[in-house]
Design an enzyme around this catalytic site. Structure first.
Site, mmCIF file in Angstrom:
data_model
loop_
_atom_site.group_PDB
_atom_site.id
_atom_site.type_symbol
_atom_site.label_atom_id
_atom_site.label_comp_id
_atom_site.label_asym_id
_atom_site.label_seq_id
_atom_site.Cartn_x
_atom_site.Cartn_y
_atom_site.Cartn_z
ATOM 1 C CG HIS A 220 -1.881 -1.126 1.270
ATOM 2 N ND1 HIS A 220 -1.742 -2.174 2.161
ATOM 3 C CD2 HIS A 220 -2.974 -1.410 0.518
ATOM 4 C CE1 HIS A 220 -2.718 -3.046 1.962
ATOM 5 N NE2 HIS A 220 -3.476 -2.616 0.971
ATOM 6 N N GLY B 23 -5.058 10.965 11.109
ATOM 7 C CA GLY B 23 -6.448 10.657 11.434
ATOM 8 C C GLY B 23 -6.936 11.413 12.651
#
Length: 576
Positions: free
Chosen positions: A219, A560
């Site tokens: 990723h 986040g």
């Protein structure tokens, strides 16, 4: 590594990729809305188990090209590097024969585990469902991944093949699951790449990398360490030392002895030439024999689990002797060879081997669905107007920090935090503009928000936001706002082990939820901001950032957490 693409729009690329499935295998069908591909050929009469797998796109041929008789019954694709939603996964399960039990193959990533877990829970009311979590990476120590576990890499397609073959031979669900778990447990993988891959539509990072990063994930997350030596023999020797290091218990995940039957898998991460990939096979085979006395009984080479156009490869060793002991000791596959299962025929087009031919094409009839005219929601009083303002300010705050979140997440993750959050915020704003958000009923409002973020954000963040809003939908029916936000946080703990201090969005969400009833929104928002800023200097214990060992990773806050803090601050600014 090329930064130019034929398809610069990633959604267009994925859509056309999925459409190719039925053109390349006439027995396959596509649910374009849910990104599900499934096999419509008549299942074998003795077969009682369907195997379903999926995950983020960008890893093709996994999983769409592994659908076919003898392998997967259905696959489901999320956006690039982002988990499919639970509703997508449920649709994949529904596409399997109704009399079949279902085995889900899930890669060891938070978003995948959350969404597949939620789908399995919902499907268990009328189906027997089991799951296998696949993790085979050996690049990081046990202590570094104590909470997140080994990343799922090349073992995933191997598990898909072995379990699909076992199911095709008529084994029951728990025995098929045992085979898959034995494969995953006894596979060790490590990857390297000369550069990160480039995602269509993303800006180009002008920075150049040293020779290779050792321990690359799939990723775009950073590797375990940089290797400056440009000697391929030294590189492959070091990779094998991670896999076969018996002395260091902190890195020894799979035991290998000279007498063990071993399968070698050389996987193209997407951008390596065929010449180089074959060269890796030759050199790896020599080093395995010369240094370790290991001669693989089989070698597989090709693109099994890729990362877009990443110019690198991964090495996997599968200990068949260990697997054989696990499954035969429980009277599974007593008269079946594991090697035979690996080479059992399949119509899945991407698996190296003989495929079935002449499958009769099944013609689908399009069905017209009647839809009721949707109700439009517009503010009709001051309370509803204020709720609409709160939602807009929260979304605008998320959009305002997109660039910072992207910059930070490029260092500690895969760079999509900003775009993921902004995608959810924009989808909510669009829904408000279209009048599809119920402002007159709080449970219905949070239910709608849950559906919007799950369908627009994807991945771990989308699942967590969707779960939290879904919990709010239920809690707000009997509780005050302050009580509901705290109870919903408690519900979230059933799906994630994240706590304050783990360097996740919980570091910003938890202080707010715990303080809202006691101290009011202004102080609660301030505590959320302080919690987010306090993640600077923390070592990540969960999420993809847990795999990042960059020296810069602890010098910035968790993206986040900062995103959640920005949303809460946007809401708090509406109050005097």
């Amino acid at each position: 590594m090329s930064t130019k693409h034929i398809f610069n729009n990633p959604n267009e690329a994925l859509s056309n990729c999925l459409k190719s499935s039925s053109a390349l295998n006439p027995s396959l069908r596509l649910d374009e809305v849910h990104k599900v591909v499934w096999d419509t050929s008549k299942p074998s009469a003795h077969r009682t188990v369907s195997v379903v797998a999926g995950g983020g796109s960008g890893h093709e041929p996994a999983h769409v090209d592994y659908v076919g008789r003898g392998m997967l019954q259905a696959s489901v694709s999320g956006h690039i590097f982002a988990s499919p939603s639970s509703s997508q996964i449920l649709q994949a399960i529904e596409k399997t024969p109704r009399h079949h039990d279902v085995l889900l193959i899930v890669n060891q990533y938070t978003g995948d585990k959350l969404n597949f877990g939620l789908a399995a829970q919902r499907a268990r009311s009328n189906r027997n469902i089991e799951s296998i979590i696949v993790g085979d990476d050996v690049s990081l120590t046990r202590s570094a991944i104590s909470k997140v576990g080994r990343r799922g890499l090349t073992a995933n397609p191997l598990v898909c093949k072995w379990t699909g073959a076992a199911a095709e031979r008529g084994l029951p669900l728990l025995e098929v699951k045992l085979v898959g778990e034995a494969i995953a447990t006894n596979t060790a993988t490590i990857g390297v790449s000369a550069e990160h891959c480039h995602i269509p539509g993303r800006p180009v990072d002008g920075a150049t990398n040293p020779y290779v990063e050792l321990g690359m994930g799939i990723h775009n997350e950073p590797g375990a360490r940089i290797v400056q030596d440009d000697d391929s023999g030294n590189l492959i020797t070091e990779m094998l030392s991670y896999i076969l290091n018996m002395e260091d218990e902190s890195r020894s995940f799979v035991k290998f002895d000279k007498q063990d039957a071993v399968i070698l898998v050389v996987n193209n991460l997407g951008g390596l030439s065929s010449l180089e990939l074959s060269a890796v096979v030759g050199q790896t085979t020599d080093i395995l024999f010369d240094k370790y006395g290991i001669h693989p009984i089989r070698t597989l080479v090709g693109s099994f689990m890729t990362s877009l156009n990443m110019p690198g490869f991964s090495l996997s060793l599968v200990n068949l002797s260990n697997i054989d002991s696990m499954v035969h000791s429980q009277d599974v596959l007593v008269d079946v060879s594991l090697v035979d299962l690996l080479y059992d025929p399949t119509s899945a087009r991407a698996w190296p081997g003989v495929c079935e031919a002449g499958v009769e094409k099944v013609v689908e009839e399009a069905q017209m669905e009647k839809h009721d005219v949707p109700r439009l929601y517009r503010p009709t009083n001051e309370n509803e107007l204020f709720i609409e303002t709160l939602i807009k300010r929260a979304c605008e705050a998320a959009l305002a920090v997109e660039a910072d979140l992207t910059k930070w997440d490029t260092i500690v993750g895969d760079g999509d935090c900003g775009t993921t959050l902004s995608a959810g915020a924009q989808a909510i704003l669009d829904a408000l503009d279209s009048g599809s958000v119920p402002l007159d009923n709080l449970p219905n409002l949070f239910d709608k928000l849950s559906i919007i973020v799950e369908s627009s954000m994807g991945g771990t963040a989308g699942a967590l936001f969707a779960l939290y809003f879904a919990a709010m939908c239920n809690q707000i029916r009997t509780k005050t706002i302050g009580e509901a936000v705290q109870a919903s946080l408690k519900e979230l703990e059933n799906f994630t082990p994240a706590k304050v201090g783990d360097r996740t969005l919980i570091d910003a969400l938890a202080p707010f939820c715990q303080a809202l009833s006691r101290d009011g929104i202004k102080i609660a928002a301030k505590l959320s901001q302080e919690g987010a800023e306090a993640t600077t200097g923390m070592t990540a214990k969960l999420g993809r950032a847990a795999y990042c060992t960059s020296n810069d990773s602890t010098n910035i806050p968790d993206p986040g957490a900062m995103g959640v803090s920005a949303i809460i601050s946007g809401i708090a600014d509406c109050f005097v």
